[in-house]
Structures are given as structure tokens and as C-alpha cells.
Design a protein around this motif. Structure first.
Motif, PDB file in Angstrom:
ATOM      1  N   ARG A 167     -21.971 -54.072  17.992  1.00  0.00           N
ATOM      2  CA  ARG A 167     -22.162 -55.026  16.894  1.00  0.00           C
ATOM      3  C   ARG A 167     -23.192 -54.493  15.900  1.00  0.00           C
ATOM      4  O   ARG A 167     -23.013 -54.565  14.695  1.00  0.00           O
ATOM      5  N   ILE A 168     -24.270 -53.910  16.430  1.00  0.00           N
ATOM      6  CA  ILE A 168     -25.391 -53.431  15.605  1.00  0.00           C
ATOM      7  C   ILE A 168     -25.035 -52.137  14.879  1.00  0.00           C
ATOM      8  O   ILE A 168     -25.345 -51.959  13.709  1.00  0.00           O
ATOM      9  N   LEU A 185     -31.868 -57.018  21.775  1.00  0.00           N
ATOM     10  CA  LEU A 185     -30.828 -56.533  20.860  1.00  0.00           C
ATOM     11  C   LEU A 185     -30.168 -57.666  20.084  1.00  0.00           C
ATOM     12  O   LEU A 185     -29.653 -57.449  18.986  1.00  0.00           O
ATOM     13  N   ALA A 186     -30.215 -58.872  20.612  1.00  0.00           N
ATOM     14  CA  ALA A 186     -29.613 -60.014  19.918  1.00  0.00           C
ATOM     15  C   ALA A 186     -30.280 -60.282  18.574  1.00  0.00           C
ATOM     16  O   ALA A 186     -29.674 -60.891  17.686  1.00  0.00           O
ATOM     17  N   ASP A 187     -31.510 -59.793  18.389  1.00  0.00           N
ATOM     18  CA  ASP A 187     -32.244 -60.033  17.145  1.00  0.00           C
ATOM     19  C   ASP A 187     -31.836 -59.110  15.998  1.00  0.00           C
ATOM     20  O   ASP A 187     -32.225 -59.342  14.855  1.00  0.00           O
ATOM     21  N   TYR A 188     -31.082 -58.060  16.283  1.00  0.00           N
ATOM     22  CA  TYR A 188     -30.684 -57.111  15.239  1.00  0.00           C
ATOM     23  C   TYR A 188     -29.432 -57.616  14.517  1.00  0.00           C
ATOM     24  O   TYR A 188     -28.495 -58.111  15.145  1.00  0.00           O
ATOM     25  N   PRO A 189     -29.389 -57.469  13.185  1.00  0.00           N
ATOM     26  CA  PRO A 189     -28.201 -57.927  12.441  1.00  0.00           C
ATOM     27  C   PRO A 189     -26.986 -57.028  12.663  1.00  0.00           C
ATOM     28  O   PRO A 189     -27.109 -55.858  13.034  1.00  0.00           O
ATOM     29  N   VAL A 227     -25.159 -55.617  26.711  1.00  0.00           N
ATOM     30  CA  VAL A 227     -25.866 -54.579  25.951  1.00  0.00           C
ATOM     31  C   VAL A 227     -24.867 -53.758  25.140  1.00  0.00           C
ATOM     32  O   VAL A 227     -25.089 -53.488  23.960  1.00  0.00           O
ATOM     33  N   LEU A 228     -23.736 -53.392  25.733  1.00  0.00           N
ATOM     34  CA  LEU A 228     -22.709 -52.630  25.004  1.00  0.00           C
ATOM     35  C   LEU A 228     -22.116 -53.451  23.859  1.00  0.00           C
ATOM     36  O   LEU A 228     -21.871 -52.917  22.774  1.00  0.00           O
TER      37      LEU A 228
END
Length: 197
Positions: A103-104, A71-75, A97-98
């Protein structure tokens, strides 16, 4: 085909043409419903290769990945909604994760089984064993659930982080129930969340 009750609640509250990321999307059941009924642009992330193949066979855009790592890869703010349905309790770092979900997505749906339901409590109290129920069908040694969250735990977590709750729904035997004493009487919870302002 009717959706699982928590997925039906989520689908009912997503607007037409929304951009959606379904994390832990399984075989894409919710994504297909959103695409077909709401003309949503739905994307999915799923760890199980068999489920990824099933979702892709439905014509869905799903990639294989792990919520704890990928998930860190999503803007930031790249989706209207990020969804985490019956996956929170399987994440190694559910708090991280939350954070990524909020953020996403501009909003996030989170659903999970309530480990404080009275049947779970009774099973532990009288039988002294981890419960096996319709929502928790695995034995203790083969369950994917590694964090046993309750509704009250989740509410306290949200309050401590200042996360806004825009909606909350509670289910018992697949039907909506009231929020009164939900921690004891709801088998499943669905929350609609928004980032702190």
C-alpha cells in the motif's frame, strides 16, 4: 564497503532518485548505499534503538518504530519502493505488514531466509534439532524468527493474494543460484512485488 548479498540485489534494482522506505533498516547500510550511489531519498523504520542511533549517525533519516504497529500511519503510494529485508519472519502479523508495504510503496522488495533449505531439513531430520546456520545463527530460544517461511510458502501466499512478482532472486552461500528447486537449494530469497491491479 560491500553490501550483504540480498541488499546488493535490491540496490542494483532501484533507480536513481527513487523515494524509498526501508522497514527494519538496521544500521542503515542499504539506505546509505542508496543515498550515496543512487541519490535516493531513503527513509527508515527500525525497532532497535542502537541501530537507529547508528543510522542517524550516518546522516540518515530513520525513526524508531515497529512494523507491526507503525506502518498503518504511512499514506498510500508515498514511496517508489518499500523494502522489508530479513524482517518478514520476525513480524507478528507478516500478512498485514506485507499489505501495508504494498500500500505504501508502488513496489516492494521482500527478502527472507528460506527455512526449507536442505541444510535446515537435514538438521531437523538427522539431529532432531532446530538448525543453527550462517543465516540462522541463533538458538531456538533466542531467535527473533517467529514465522518460519519457505520460498514455496511465500509463492503460494502471493498467488492466493494475486500479488504480482516482478522479479525473484535466490542465493546460496551469498551467491545467486537458479530458481530451479529454489525451495530446497536456496538459503535466501529476494522478491520484487507489485500491488494487484
Amino acid at each position: 564497503m560491500s553490501l550483504r548479498p540480498d541488499l546488493a540485489i535490491i540496490a542494483d534494482h532501484i533507480g536513481h532518485r527513487a523515494h524509498v522506505l526501508d522497514v527494519g533498516c538496521g544500521d542503515g547500510e542499504l539506505m546509505a548505499a542508496l543515498r550515496d550511489n543512487k541519490q535516493a531519498d531513503a527513509r527508515g523504520l527500525e525497532i532497535d534503538p542502537g541501530n537507529v542511533a547508528a543510522a542517524v549517525a550516518r546522516g540518515l533519516s530513520v525513526i524508531q518504530g515497529d512494523a507491526d504497529r507503525d506502518l498503518a500511519d504511512y499514506p498510500d503510494a508515498s514511496f517508489d519502493y518499500a523494502i522489508l529485508s530479513q524482517t518478514l519472519q520476525t513480524a507478528r502479523a507478516p500478512d498485514v505488514v506485507l499489505d501495508h508495504l504494498l500500500r505504501i510503496g508502488r513496489r516492494a522488495f521482500v527478502s527472507f531466509p528460506n527455512f526449507a533449505h536442505w541444510r535446515v531439513r537435514l538438521s531437523l531430520l538427522w539431529g532432531g534439532r532446530m538448525p543453527v546456520t550462517g543465516l540462522l545463527p541463533e538458538q531456538w530460544y533466542d531467535t527473533p524468527n517467529i514465522h518460519h517461511v519457505t520460498i514455496d510458502d511465500f509463492r503460494a501466499f502471493l498467488k492466493a493474494r494475486g500479488i504480482a512478482v516482478e522479479g525473484a532472486w535466490f542465493l546460496s552461500r551469498g551467491r545467486r543460484t537458479t530458481s530451479a528447486a529454489a525451495n530446497a537449494f536456496a538459503e535466501h530469497a529476494v522478491f520484487l512485488l507489485r500491488r494487484p491491479d
